[in-house]
Design a protein around this motif. Structure first.
Motif, PDB file in Angstrom:
ATOM      1  N   ILE A 102       0.845  -1.198   0.000  1.00 61.77           N
ATOM      2  CA  ILE A 102       0.000   0.000   0.000  1.00 61.77           C
ATOM      3  C   ILE A 102       0.880   1.248   0.000  1.00 61.77           C
ATOM      4  N   PRO A 103       0.356   2.368  -0.492  1.00 57.08           N
ATOM      5  CA  PRO A 103       1.165   3.593  -0.566  1.00 57.08           C
ATOM      6  C   PRO A 103       1.164   4.425   0.715  1.00 57.08           C
ATOM      7  N   GLY A 104       0.689   3.854   1.809  1.00 55.91           N
ATOM      8  CA  GLY A 104       0.692   4.565   3.089  1.00 55.91           C
ATOM      9  C   GLY A 104      -0.586   4.308   3.870  1.00 55.91           C
ATOM     10  N   LYS A 105      -0.462   4.202   5.182  1.00 57.48           N
ATOM     11  CA  LYS A 105      -1.618   3.896   6.034  1.00 57.48           C
ATOM     12  C   LYS A 105      -2.632   5.032   6.090  1.00 57.48           C
ATOM     13  N   MET A 106      -2.183   6.252   5.795  1.00 57.01           N
ATOM     14  CA  MET A 106      -3.101   7.384   5.873  1.00 57.01           C
ATOM     15  C   MET A 106      -3.657   7.784   4.507  1.00 57.01           C
ATOM     16  N   THR A 107      -3.304   7.036   3.483  1.00 55.39           N
ATOM     17  CA  THR A 107      -3.845   7.362   2.162  1.00 55.39           C
ATOM     18  C   THR A 107      -5.323   6.978   2.089  1.00 55.39           C
ATOM     19  N   SER A 108      -6.036   7.696   1.265  1.00 51.83           N
ATOM     20  CA  SER A 108      -7.457   7.386   1.062  1.00 51.83           C
ATOM     21  C   SER A 108      -7.615   6.040   0.368  1.00 51.83           C
ATOM     22  N   ALA A 109      -6.668   5.707  -0.488  1.00 47.43           N
ATOM     23  CA  ALA A 109      -6.729   4.424  -1.192  1.00 47.43           C
ATOM     24  C   ALA A 109      -6.762   3.266  -0.197  1.00 47.43           C
ATOM     25  N   PHE A 110      -5.941   3.350   0.845  1.00 49.68           N
ATOM     26  CA  PHE A 110      -5.900   2.294   1.861  1.00 49.68           C
ATOM     27  C   PHE A 110      -7.245   2.179   2.573  1.00 49.68           C
ATOM     28  N   LEU A 111      -7.818   3.310   2.949  1.00 52.58           N
ATOM     29  CA  LEU A 111      -9.112   3.289   3.631  1.00 52.58           C
ATOM     30  C   LEU A 111     -10.200   2.739   2.708  1.00 52.58           C
ATOM     31  N   LEU A 112     -10.195   3.169   1.468  1.00 49.08           N
ATOM     32  CA  LEU A 112     -11.205   2.706   0.512  1.00 49.08           C
ATOM     33  C   LEU A 112     -11.115   1.195   0.288  1.00 49.08           C
ATOM     34  N   LEU A 113      -9.893   0.685   0.187  1.00 46.59           N
ATOM     35  CA  LEU A 113      -9.748  -0.757  -0.032  1.00 46.59           C
ATOM     36  C   LEU A 113     -10.210  -1.546   1.195  1.00 46.59           C
ATOM     37  N   GLN A 114      -9.957  -1.016   2.389  1.00 45.08           N
ATOM     38  CA  GLN A 114     -10.466  -1.670   3.599  1.00 45.08           C
ATOM     39  C   GLN A 114     -11.995  -1.689   3.606  1.00 45.08           C
ATOM     40  N   LEU A 115     -12.594  -0.600   3.158  1.00 44.25           N
ATOM     41  CA  LEU A 115     -14.054  -0.560   3.081  1.00 44.25           C
ATOM     42  C   LEU A 115     -14.573  -1.572   2.064  1.00 44.25           C
ATOM     43  N   MET A 116     -13.798  -1.776   1.020  1.00 43.23           N
ATOM     44  CA  MET A 116     -14.229  -2.664  -0.057  1.00 43.23           C
ATOM     45  C   MET A 116     -14.095  -4.141   0.313  1.00 43.23           C
ATOM     46  N   ILE A 117     -12.948  -4.523   0.899  1.00 45.93           N
ATOM     47  CA  ILE A 117     -12.699  -5.961   1.116  1.00 45.93           C
ATOM     48  C   ILE A 117     -12.508  -6.337   2.583  1.00 45.93           C
ATOM     49  N   GLY A 118     -12.525  -5.354   3.474  1.00 47.82           N
ATOM     50  CA  GLY A 118     -12.264  -5.637   4.881  1.00 47.82           C
ATOM     51  C   GLY A 118     -10.783  -5.468   5.202  1.00 47.82           C
ATOM     52  N   LYS A 119     -10.418  -5.722   6.438  1.00 42.05           N
ATOM     53  CA  LYS A 119      -9.023  -5.554   6.851  1.00 42.05           C
ATOM     54  C   LYS A 119      -8.143  -6.626   6.217  1.00 42.05           C
ATOM     55  N   PHE A 120      -6.876  -6.270   6.006  1.00 43.41           N
ATOM     56  CA  PHE A 120      -5.951  -7.190   5.345  1.00 43.41           C
ATOM     57  C   PHE A 120      -4.527  -6.902   5.807  1.00 43.41           C
ATOM     58  N   ASP A 121      -3.650  -7.852   5.553  1.00 40.68           N
ATOM     59  CA  ASP A 121      -2.233  -7.691   5.876  1.00 40.68           C
ATOM     60  C   ASP A 121      -1.590  -6.820   4.798  1.00 40.68           C
ATOM     61  N   TYR A 122      -0.691  -5.934   5.196  1.00 41.73           N
ATOM     62  CA  TYR A 122      -0.131  -5.006   4.213  1.00 41.73           C
ATOM     63  C   TYR A 122       1.310  -4.656   4.544  1.00 41.73           C
ATOM     64  N   VAL A 123       1.970  -4.110   3.552  1.00 41.61           N
ATOM     65  CA  VAL A 123       3.300  -3.550   3.729  1.00 41.61           C
ATOM     66  C   VAL A 123       3.303  -2.183   3.049  1.00 41.61           C
ATOM     67  N   GLU A 124       3.839  -1.187   3.726  1.00 39.09           N
ATOM     68  CA  GLU A 124       3.878   0.165   3.166  1.00 39.09           C
ATOM     69  C   GLU A 124       5.116   0.351   2.296  1.00 39.09           C
ATOM     70  N   MET A 125       4.936   1.037   1.192  1.00 37.53           N
ATOM     71  CA  MET A 125       6.071   1.448   0.364  1.00 37.53           C
ATOM     72  C   MET A 125       5.678   2.662  -0.463  1.00 37.53           C
ATOM     73  N   ASN A 126       6.676   3.340  -0.997  1.00 31.56           N
ATOM     74  CA  ASN A 126       6.386   4.484  -1.854  1.00 31.56           C
ATOM     75  C   ASN A 126       5.537   4.020  -3.033  1.00 31.56           C
ATOM     76  N   PHE A 127       4.507   4.794  -3.360  1.00 25.86           N
ATOM     77  CA  PHE A 127       3.562   4.358  -4.394  1.00 25.86           C
ATOM     78  C   PHE A 127       4.254   4.042  -5.717  1.00 25.86           C
ATOM     79  N   SER A 128       5.314   4.787  -6.039  1.00 24.91           N
ATOM     80  CA  SER A 128       5.968   4.594  -7.337  1.00 24.91           C
ATOM     81  C   SER A 128       6.788   3.305  -7.391  1.00 24.91           C
ATOM     82  N   ASP A 129       7.054   2.708  -6.217  1.00 22.55           N
ATOM     83  CA  ASP A 129       7.823   1.457  -6.171  1.00 22.55           C
ATOM     84  C   ASP A 129       6.935   0.216  -6.242  1.00 22.55           C
TER      85      ASP A 129
END
Length: 275
Positions: A102-129
């Motif tokens: 994921i591109p960061g725990k505070m990104t909207s994308a992360f929150l939206l995906l949690q809303l879509m599929i529920g909580k999941f295991d993740y690793v943070e990295m720069n979005f471009s990587d």
């Protein structure tokens, strides 16, 4: 008044601020010093207010009570938004068993995906990587934002979930709330509204001088071709960017309502600049 303004090294942000930062849209009220940081760094910086104005993820507003949301300068998808990519198709159950980049725990994308599929295991990295990490097998699945939404196929990846499309259907067509600009609340609503109008004028200037604004934005292209950057900018600098209006405000409130119901964010009072 001298103010600090933070934005990301992304072409859509650069496009929006083109008029302001080049002095082509002057203001008698503000002298702007701009600071460029990755969105997740800006999100974290905003939790301990340092910048007077900053771009943040909409999600971050749940953790930055010292700021008020501006009505202009937001990044909203119109039926599109973050996507989930991988090297092969997967079911949602299979996706949830993977560690998702994921591109960061505070990104909207992360929150939206949690809303879509529920909580999941993740690793943070720069979005471009993220696309390269999928390609090289460091992760199986990645949540993709910004212009990498348009270039993932070049890395040999495929789209397996469309978060923006899900939001569009879930909310009956509300814009996808992704990024916004905020200003320190203690500067007062009069000052906030003045700067809001200044930013709106800068965005309108960019849209009226699109070729020049795109040329300016290309310095943040990260090596991507101009046609891709132009497509990306036109996706995320739209009518809701100029002014979020009722639909943009409703989408932000809807995001937080849904997230609170699932206990994904703390309870907080949202502050939005007056119309």
């Amino acid at each position: 008044m001298e103010i600090s303004v933070g934005h990301t090294p992304d072409s859509d942000d650069a496009f929006m601020f083109y008029g302001m930062f080049t002095g082509k849209v002057p203001s008698p009220d503000f002298k702007v010093n701009h600071v460029i940081e990755d969105i997740e760094k800006l999100n974290r910086k905003a939790t301990n207010p340092q910048l007077d104005v900053t771009a943040v993820s909409v999600h971050a507003c749940a953790y930055i009570p010292g700021y008020t949301i501006l009505r202009s300068g937001g990044s909203f998808g119109i039926g599109y938004g973050p996507i989930v990519t991988a090297k092969q198709q997967m079911t949602i159950d299979e996706i949830k068993k993977c560690k998702i980049a994921i591109p960061g725990k505070m990104t909207s994308a992360f929150l939206l995906l949690q809303l879509m599929i529920g909580k999941f295991d993740y690793v943070e990295m720069n979005f471009s990587d993220i696309p390269e990490a999928i390609k090289n097998g460091k992760v199986d699945v990645g949540l993709v934002i910004h212009e990498t939404q348009l270039s993932y196929e070049q890395e040999g990846n495929i789209k397996i979930l469309d978060v923006g499309e899900w939001w569009d259907k879930k909310t009956n067509g509300l814009p996808v709330p992704l990024g916004i600009n905020v200003m320190k609340t203690d500067l007062g609503m009069e000052t906030i509204c003045k700067f809001d109008k200044h930013l709106q004028a800068s965005i309108e200037f960019g849209l009226e001088n699109i070729e020049d604004a795109l040329e300016y934005a290309m310095q943040y292209s990260r090596g991507k071709p101009r046609d891709l950057i132009e497509k990306f900018v036109k996706m995320y600098v739209n009518e809701v960017t100029v002014n979020m209006g009722d639909s943009g405000e409703e989408s932000i409130r809807k995001l937080f309502e849904m997230a609170k119901e699932k206990n994904l964010i703390p309870d907080f009072e949202i502050s939005i600049a007056t119309k």
